[in-house]
Design an enzyme around this catalytic site. Structure first.
Site, PDB file in Angstrom:
ATOM      1  N   GLU A 120      23.431  89.535  -4.468  1.00  0.00           N
ATOM      2  CA  GLU A 120      22.630  89.473  -3.241  1.00  0.00           C
ATOM      3  C   GLU A 120      21.689  90.665  -3.307  1.00  0.00           C
ATOM      4  O   GLU A 120      22.033  91.772  -2.918  1.00  0.00           O
ATOM      5  CB  GLU A 120      23.543  89.520  -2.014  1.00  0.00           C
ATOM      6  CG  GLU A 120      22.840  89.065  -0.736  1.00  0.00           C
ATOM      7  CD  GLU A 120      22.022  90.155  -0.081  1.00  0.00           C
ATOM      8  OE1 GLU A 120      20.912  90.471  -0.587  1.00  0.00           O
ATOM      9  OE2 GLU A 120      22.475  90.690   0.935  1.00  0.00           O
ATOM     10  N   GLU A 129      12.875  97.146  -1.842  1.00  0.00           N
ATOM     11  CA  GLU A 129      14.032  97.830  -2.428  1.00  0.00           C
ATOM     12  C   GLU A 129      14.166  97.550  -3.917  1.00  0.00           C
ATOM     13  O   GLU A 129      14.871  98.253  -4.619  1.00  0.00           O
ATOM     14  CB  GLU A 129      15.344  97.493  -1.705  1.00  0.00           C
ATOM     15  CG  GLU A 129      15.386  98.032  -0.292  1.00  0.00           C
ATOM     16  CD  GLU A 129      16.629  97.615   0.449  1.00  0.00           C
ATOM     17  OE1 GLU A 129      17.413  96.812  -0.085  1.00  0.00           O
ATOM     18  OE2 GLU A 129      16.830  98.107   1.564  1.00  0.00           O
TER      19      GLU A 129
END
Length: 360
Positions: A120, A129
């Site tokens: 994930e 990110e």
């Protein structure tokens, strides 16, 4: 327009249990992974799996529950200690091996290859990110030929929108007109994306796919930049105040009855990612079918690979190419739709005539 996160802070941030509580309690997220794994037990049974960035280890446990014979759970932060205890709590320590390391530094025994990689890795607007880089590194180093990626692909969508929840209340705020404040607020927010929930009725046009990511084939360099230039006719009269960005992830359809898709769009169940909105410094009033033309560029920051710069450019609809067919009310687009409709009718008449002749 950018969102900042330093390399040194990245793994430390993921030791915050509140972040993991938020992700675990995100039912659409967690349940999509659970279903993608447990509805494919015939695939996972007896397989070797790698979980990249395992966090609390819940995806690794799903894989063990699905019958995987070995799961390598990779976690670079100190949360690996918690994951180890959770694995023991669920009596899977014989199946799941938690490895405290960046995946780039991992070495598996005997240069072992895995059958599947689960992760994930998604951030706001999918790529914030930058964890997908590590997933692709793991794929290139550890995945067997023909192995599976969970998820296997992802799409970024964009659509023009209104943002009434940010601005409408200021026209009469406890009996005071604060439109001047709202204008300054709007200008101040135009330098950074806003993470918020957008109602489906606040979209001003159909979404368009900005980027398709194939986790089986794309390289890290493929993630460096994405760009789209688009025109869409406004679906209704309203205030064009920003561009809404969201994503969806597609899981392999192996033995499950239907493909499982995790969507973060305005019409899907709310996730912790919500939607990302790039706000305009000044709103524009648009009529129904009025063309909205824009260019959106998403470029990785050369000095900070976990950061992307987002740039929205408003374009003149007279000067850019329109999609075919186009939903706007410009004369050329109306004529094109008329020609296409007439062509479709003629084709239908030809097919009907052929059917009649066959009957004779």
């Amino acid at each position: 327009m950018e969102m900042n996160i330093s390399q040194s802070d990245y793994f430390t941030n993921y030791e915050d249990l509140e972040i993991h509580r938020l992700m675990l309690e995100d039912d659409p997220r967690t349940d999509s992974y659970r279903r993608a794994i447990l509805e494919n037990t015939s695939y996972f049974k007896g397989k070797v799996v790698m979980d990249v960035g395992c966090g609390t280890g819940i995806l690794s446990i799903f894989c063990a529950q699905a019958g995987a014979k070995k799961v390598y759970a990779i976690e670079a932060s100190n949360l690996s200690n918690l994951a180890t205890n959770i694995v023991k709590e669920n009596n899977f320590e014989e199946v799941i091996e938690v490895i405290h390391s960046k995946v780039e530094d991992v070495k598996l025994p005997n240069d072992m290859k895995v059958d599947a990689i689960v992760s994930e890795w998604m951030g706001f607007y999918l790529l914030h990110e930058g964890m997908l880089d590590s997933v692709l590194v793991a794929r290139d180093r550890f995945l067997k030929e023909g192995g599976e990626m969970f998820p296997e692909s992802a799409v970024i969508y964009v659509a023009p929108c209104s943002v009434p929840q940010l601005y409408n209340k200021w026209t009469n705020f406890h009996g005071v007109a604060l439109s001047t404040f709202a204008k300054q607020l709007r200008a101040s927010k135009s330098s950074k994306p806003e993470i918020m929930q957008i109602s489906p009725e606040d979209l001003l046009g159909a979404e368009v796919a900005m980027a398709w990511i194939n986790l089986r084939e794309d390289t890290v360099n493929d993630l460096n930049s994405y760009s789209i230039q688009h025109v869409v006719g406004s679906s209704k009269m309203g205030q064009y105040q920003g561009l809404c960005v969201w994503f969806e992830c597609n899981f392999p359809q192996l033995s499950s009855e239907s493909r499982i898709i995790l969507s973060t769009g305005p019409e899907a169940k709310l996730t912790h990612w919500k939607q990302t909105v790039i706000l305009l410094p000044e709103e524009q009033n648009v009529e129904e079918q009025e063309p909205i033309a824009f260019q959106l560029d998403m470029n990785r920051d050369v000095n900070s690979p976990r950061r992307y710069n987002l740039e929205l450019t408003l374009l003149d609809p007279e000067e850019v190419d329109h999609p075919i067919p186009c939903t706007c009310d410009m004369t050329k687009c109306i004529l094109m739709k008329t020609v296409m409709l007439q062509h479709a009718l003629n084709q239908n008449n030809i097919i009907e005539d052929e059917i009649i002749e066959d009957d004779e």
